[in-house]
Design an enzyme around this catalytic site. Structure first.
Site, PDB file in Angstrom:
ATOM      1  N   CYS A   5       0.847  -1.187   0.000  1.00  0.00           N
ATOM      2  CA  CYS A   5       0.000   0.000   0.000  1.00  0.00           C
ATOM      3  C   CYS A   5       0.888   1.244   0.000  1.00  0.00           C
ATOM      4  CB  CYS A   5      -0.872  -0.034   1.250  1.00  0.00           C
ATOM      5  SG  CYS A   5      -1.697   1.505   1.666  1.00  0.00           S
ATOM      6  N   HIS A  58      -8.015  -3.838   2.841  1.00  0.00           N
ATOM      7  CA  HIS A  58      -6.951  -3.038   3.448  1.00  0.00           C
ATOM      8  C   HIS A  58      -7.237  -1.541   3.294  1.00  0.00           C
ATOM      9  CE1 HIS A  58      -2.731  -2.048   4.572  1.00  0.00           C
ATOM     10  NE2 HIS A  58      -2.950  -1.021   3.749  1.00  0.00           N
ATOM     11  N   GLU A  59      -7.520  -1.117   2.069  1.00  0.00           N
ATOM     12  CA  GLU A  59      -7.692   0.311   1.810  1.00  0.00           C
ATOM     13  C   GLU A  59      -8.936   0.875   2.494  1.00  0.00           C
ATOM     14  OE1 GLU A  59      -5.340   2.041   0.590  1.00  0.00           O
ATOM     15  OE2 GLU A  59      -4.131   0.325  -0.028  1.00  0.00           O
ATOM     16  N   HIS A 107      -1.315   1.268   9.625  1.00  0.00           N
ATOM     17  CA  HIS A 107      -0.762  -0.050   9.342  1.00  0.00           C
ATOM     18  C   HIS A 107      -0.507  -0.836  10.618  1.00  0.00           C
ATOM     19  CE1 HIS A 107       0.686   1.316   5.137  1.00  0.00           C
ATOM     20  NE2 HIS A 107      -0.489   0.713   5.068  1.00  0.00           N
TER      21      HIS A 107
END
Length: 308
Positions: A118, A264-265, A274
């Protein structure tokens, strides 16, 4: 005496054998693997303070990009010297990813750095939430440590915006909406948020689009297997995916699994930073051919951020 037919058959057999060998050699040759913007790190294995090796300048750029370095003296930034500031940056990276903090580019450190990831930085304006996010959890007589983190400043959606709409830009690939919708549904099951798709891109709370590195608006993409996507903290609501990646729905060798990446995003869109838990959805890296779901660390983190 061999006939012309026998000779032709023999030649055909030899040609087929040669083609088979060439196909095997091509498939197994290391130079035929998909190149990555992070491949330069392989050459730097074993480097440590005091070394001067071509490519260390690229390591400095990598660590600056994700928040670990900030040289005030640009001449130190633009050279290939492994100096004391770089050593400290490597140590911080190693601590964040639960590696032995030697300050050296050992095999495990380089392997971790080379994982596609990311684009959201691990450290923002000198503040690292990963290092400080070791929260003690009490479960009866059992004590565990959670490694989720929040974005510095703890930005989050106000109670009036727990029902969020999302929309896709017109250039969105056809297989993306269903995969990303499943990621929203997973977060909805595990949070107090509800998500609904809208066709009005401009008015949506969360805007999703695929972008290329030549887009011209500062999108930090760098080609396949580098930075995969990036999103912004609440309440900006922007989520970009790299249009150049080899995306897949479900696990496919060499491809980035889209639903996993979206999980995740969306975590960033909701305010999570994170995690240093390798199995968590909020760990920064996502190797090709891997599918993940939410981890207890992710769920603990979002509940702690919103006090629910």
């Amino acid at each position: 005496m061999a006939t012309k037919y026998d000779l032709s058959l023999c030649i055909m057999t030899l040609l087929l054998a040669l083609l088979t060998l060439l196909s095997y050699a091509t498939a197994s040759h290391p130079h035929n693997k998909t190149s990555s913007p992070f491949d330069f790190l392989e050459h730097l294995k074993g480097c440590h303070k005091g070394n001067r090796v071509k490519g260390i300048n690229n390591l400095k750029k990598y660590l600056e990009r994700f928040g670990y370095l900030n040289y005030k003296n640009h001449s130190r930034f633009n050279n290939d010297d492994f100096d004391d500031l770089l050593e400290e940056a490597v140590k911080t990276y190693q601590i964040n990813y639960q590696l032995k903090p030697t300050g050296k580019l050992d095999d495990k450190t380089v392997s971790t750095m080379m994982i596609p990831r990311c684009g959201f930085p691990d450290i923002i304006n000198g503040t690292t939430s990963m290092l400080s996010a070791k929260h003690r959890q009490h479960h009866g007589s059992i004590h565990t440590t959670a490694h989720y983190s929040f974005i510095p400043g703890n930005p989050k959606w106000p109670p009036s915006k727990y029902r969020l709409t999302y929309a896709f830009a017109p250039n969105t690939r056809s297989d993306a909406p269903a995969a990303i919708a499943r990621a929203f549904a997973t977060w909805q099951k595990n949070t107090h948020f509800t998500f609904s798709k809208t066709s009005n891109y401009q008015s949506a709370d969360l805007k999703i689009s695929f972008q290329r590195r030549d887009h011209g608006d500062g999108v930090p993409f760098d080609g396949p297997l580098g930075v995969l996507a990036h999103s912004f903290s609440p309440t900006i609501g922007i989520f970009h995916l790299d249009a150049e990646e080899n995306w897949s729905v479900g696990v496919k060798p060499g491809a980035i699994e889209m639903e996993t990446l979206a999980l995740h995003e969306i975590g960033h869109l909701l305010g999570l930073g994170h995690s240093s838990v390798k199995e968590a959805i909020m760990v920064s890296g996502l190797p090709a051919g891997v599918k993940r779901g939410l981890h207890p660390d992710d769920i603990q983190g979002i509940k702690a951020l919103y006090n629910v």
